[in-house]
Motif scaffolding. Structure first.
Motif, PDB file in Angstrom:
ATOM      1  N   LEU A   1       0.820  -1.212   0.000  1.00  0.00           N
ATOM      2  CA  LEU A   1       0.000   0.000   0.000  1.00  0.00           C
ATOM      3  C   LEU A   1       0.855   1.263   0.000  1.00  0.00           C
ATOM      4  O   LEU A   1       0.462   2.298  -0.530  1.00  0.00           O
ATOM      5  N   LYS A   2       2.050   1.179   0.588  1.00  0.00           N
ATOM      6  CA  LYS A   2       2.934   2.341   0.630  1.00  0.00           C
ATOM      7  C   LYS A   2       3.564   2.620  -0.734  1.00  0.00           C
ATOM      8  O   LYS A   2       3.976   3.735  -1.020  1.00  0.00           O
ATOM      9  N   LEU A   3       3.677   1.579  -1.545  1.00  0.00           N
ATOM     10  CA  LEU A   3       4.295   1.727  -2.862  1.00  0.00           C
ATOM     11  C   LEU A   3       3.272   2.025  -3.953  1.00  0.00           C
ATOM     12  O   LEU A   3       3.633   2.487  -5.029  1.00  0.00           O
ATOM     13  N   LYS A   4       2.024   1.735  -3.681  1.00  0.00           N
ATOM     14  CA  LYS A   4       0.994   1.962  -4.680  1.00  0.00           C
ATOM     15  C   LYS A   4       0.870   3.452  -4.982  1.00  0.00           C
ATOM     16  O   LYS A   4       0.901   4.283  -4.084  1.00  0.00           O
ATOM     17  N   GLU A   5       0.769   3.770  -6.261  1.00  0.00           N
ATOM     18  CA  GLU A   5       0.638   5.144  -6.749  1.00  0.00           C
ATOM     19  C   GLU A   5       1.892   5.984  -6.501  1.00  0.00           C
ATOM     20  O   GLU A   5       1.842   7.214  -6.548  1.00  0.00           O
ATOM     21  N   ALA A   6       3.025   5.340  -6.230  1.00  0.00           N
ATOM     22  CA  ALA A   6       4.278   6.083  -6.068  1.00  0.00           C
ATOM     23  C   ALA A   6       4.701   6.669  -7.409  1.00  0.00           C
ATOM     24  O   ALA A   6       4.738   5.976  -8.423  1.00  0.00           O
ATOM     25  N   LYS A   7       5.018   7.944  -7.398  1.00  0.00           N
ATOM     26  CA  LYS A   7       5.479   8.622  -8.608  1.00  0.00           C
ATOM     27  C   LYS A   7       6.991   8.514  -8.751  1.00  0.00           C
ATOM     28  O   LYS A   7       7.533   8.419  -9.841  1.00  0.00           O
ATOM     29  N   ASP A   8       7.678   8.520  -7.615  1.00  0.00           N
ATOM     30  CA  ASP A   8       9.131   8.417  -7.630  1.00  0.00           C
ATOM     31  C   ASP A   8       9.602   7.762  -6.340  1.00  0.00           C
ATOM     32  O   ASP A   8       8.906   7.782  -5.317  1.00  0.00           O
ATOM     33  N   MET A   9      10.790   7.175  -6.412  1.00  0.00           N
ATOM     34  CA  MET A   9      11.392   6.504  -5.269  1.00  0.00           C
ATOM     35  C   MET A   9      12.893   6.740  -5.310  1.00  0.00           C
ATOM     36  O   MET A   9      13.522   6.611  -6.352  1.00  0.00           O
ATOM     37  N   LEU A  10      13.463   7.112  -4.166  1.00  0.00           N
ATOM     38  CA  LEU A  10      14.897   7.328  -4.062  1.00  0.00           C
ATOM     39  C   LEU A  10      15.426   6.586  -2.846  1.00  0.00           C
ATOM     40  O   LEU A  10      14.688   6.361  -1.876  1.00  0.00           O
ATOM     41  N   ALA A  11      16.710   6.216  -2.886  1.00  0.00           N
ATOM     42  CA  ALA A  11      17.334   5.480  -1.786  1.00  0.00           C
ATOM     43  C   ALA A  11      18.646   6.145  -1.411  1.00  0.00           C
ATOM     44  O   ALA A  11      19.451   6.480  -2.285  1.00  0.00           O
ATOM     45  N   ASP A  12      18.862   6.363  -0.102  1.00  0.00           N
ATOM     46  CA  ASP A  12      20.140   6.918   0.328  1.00  0.00           C
ATOM     47  C   ASP A  12      21.093   5.788   0.720  1.00  0.00           C
ATOM     48  O   ASP A  12      20.737   4.605   0.688  1.00  0.00           O
ATOM     49  N   ASP A  13      22.313   6.141   1.092  1.00  0.00           N
ATOM     50  CA  ASP A  13      23.333   5.131   1.380  1.00  0.00           C
ATOM     51  C   ASP A  13      23.145   4.449   2.727  1.00  0.00           C
ATOM     52  O   ASP A  13      23.898   3.527   3.064  1.00  0.00           O
ATOM     53  N   TYR A  14      22.161   4.884   3.501  1.00  0.00           N
ATOM     54  CA  TYR A  14      21.857   4.236   4.776  1.00  0.00           C
ATOM     55  C   TYR A  14      20.725   3.218   4.627  1.00  0.00           C
ATOM     56  O   TYR A  14      20.276   2.643   5.616  1.00  0.00           O
TER      57      TYR A  14
END
Length: 325
Positions: free
Chosen positions: A26-39
């Protein structure tokens, strides 16, 4: 065809060590963008409600922003100061590790219409001013303009800009272009669904909807990650991330190393090997005089081991020479 698809899936998984992360669908549904940091923290931006949410690697929410207009998240490589630009609001925000706003730069009072902004560091911004057709280097700490360059900012489908070592990188949905500060085009290449730039030291990467490409200066774009079924992809310094079928997957970079080419043999070793090969070829010629002599010697020794081999060898050698060999 189904068999080939199955084999490809097995090879792909074995190469990249796929790992599903524990983030609710549910948290990923309709996500327009996703980014990940080094942590290992993940940042999800949803265009439907303009929400920007940060989760840790276990899926626990760390912070959330409810924005009133669309914003573009530039990068999360420094999680202590994450820049977000809004063309609609004509401003750039900086948020901390909990997504609390720490600074806002308002462009409306000082500039015309800023088409795109790039935060070079914690002091300087690069601004594409569409009204004056100029690229502006701006110190937002003391609110001073450092440099201004003639630059046509009226580019269709502009997605991102990046300035590095006196070169301006411009990304649209369909192209990447590299210019000098004099607006001289140095490089251009087509691509599909360009989204944003990512700089890792001296390397410039392009993130698209389902692939990541690396820029080889003034030569080409090389694809380093790709999944046609992915909805969103990103990377940090250790892993690739993708959202596919509303699920989040991680791929280890260590399993994606290219095989090193074999080195050339040492010249001396190569010459020795060639000499041995020539010697072997020479010995293997049965029709030569040396070959016939060697064969005759073996026959003499096998028939009369007690007799003087040397004497018989001399006699047979004379016969061979008399025959004109």
């Amino acid at each position: 065809m189904k068999l080939l698809s199955f084999i490809f899936a097995l090879v792909f998984c074995s190469l990249f060590a796929q790992k599903a992360l524990p983030l609710d669908t549910l948290k990923l549904k309709e996500a327009k963008d996703m980014l990940a940091d080094d942590y290992g923290n993940l940042y999800i931006y949803k265009n439907k409600d303009f929400s920007f949410t940060k989760y840790d690697s276990l899926g626990k929410q760390i912070g959330k922003m409810m924005l009133t207009v669309p914003y573009k998240v530039q990068t999360v490589q420094n999680p202590l100061s994450v820049p977000l630009f809004s063309e609609n609001a004509q401003e750039m925000k900086f948020v901390d590790q909990n997504l609390n706003e720490i600074q806002k730069v308002d462009f409306k009072q000082k500039f015309g219409f800023i088409k795109m902004a790039y935060a070079e560091d914690l002091q300087q911004l690069w601004l594409l001013d569409d009204s004056t057709k100029r690229l502006i280097q701006y110190n937002f700490r003391n609110e001073t303009t450092i440099n201004s360059y003639p630059f046509d900012a009226s580019i269709d489908d502009l997605m991102d800009i990046l300035v590095y070592e006196n070169k301006v990188y411009v990304l649209t949905r369909k192209y990447i272009r590299v210019y000098s500060l004099k607006f001289e085009k140095l490089f251009e290449a087509p691509l599909e669904n360009g989204k944003r730039f990512r700089r890792e030291n001296e390397f410039i990467l392009v993130i698209t909807n389902n692939s990541i490409l690396k820029y080889i200066p003034e030569k080409e774009m090389v694809e380093i990650f790709e999944d046609p079924d992915a909805q969103i992809v990103d990377k940090n310094t250790l892993s690739y991330f993708e959202i596919k079928a509303n699920k989040l997957y991680l791929y280890n970079l260590e399993n994606n190393k290219e095989a090193k080419p074999q080195t050339e043999p040492d010249p001396k070793q190569k010459a020795t090997e060639q000499d041995v090969e020539k010697s072997a070829e020479k010995t293997a010629e049965p029709n030569s005089a040396e070959g016939k002599l060697e064969k005759k010697t073996q026959e003499i020794e096998s028939k009369n081991p007690a007799e003087s081999s040397l004497q018989r060898l001399i006699e047979d050698t004379s016969e061979i020479q008399a025959a004109g060999i």
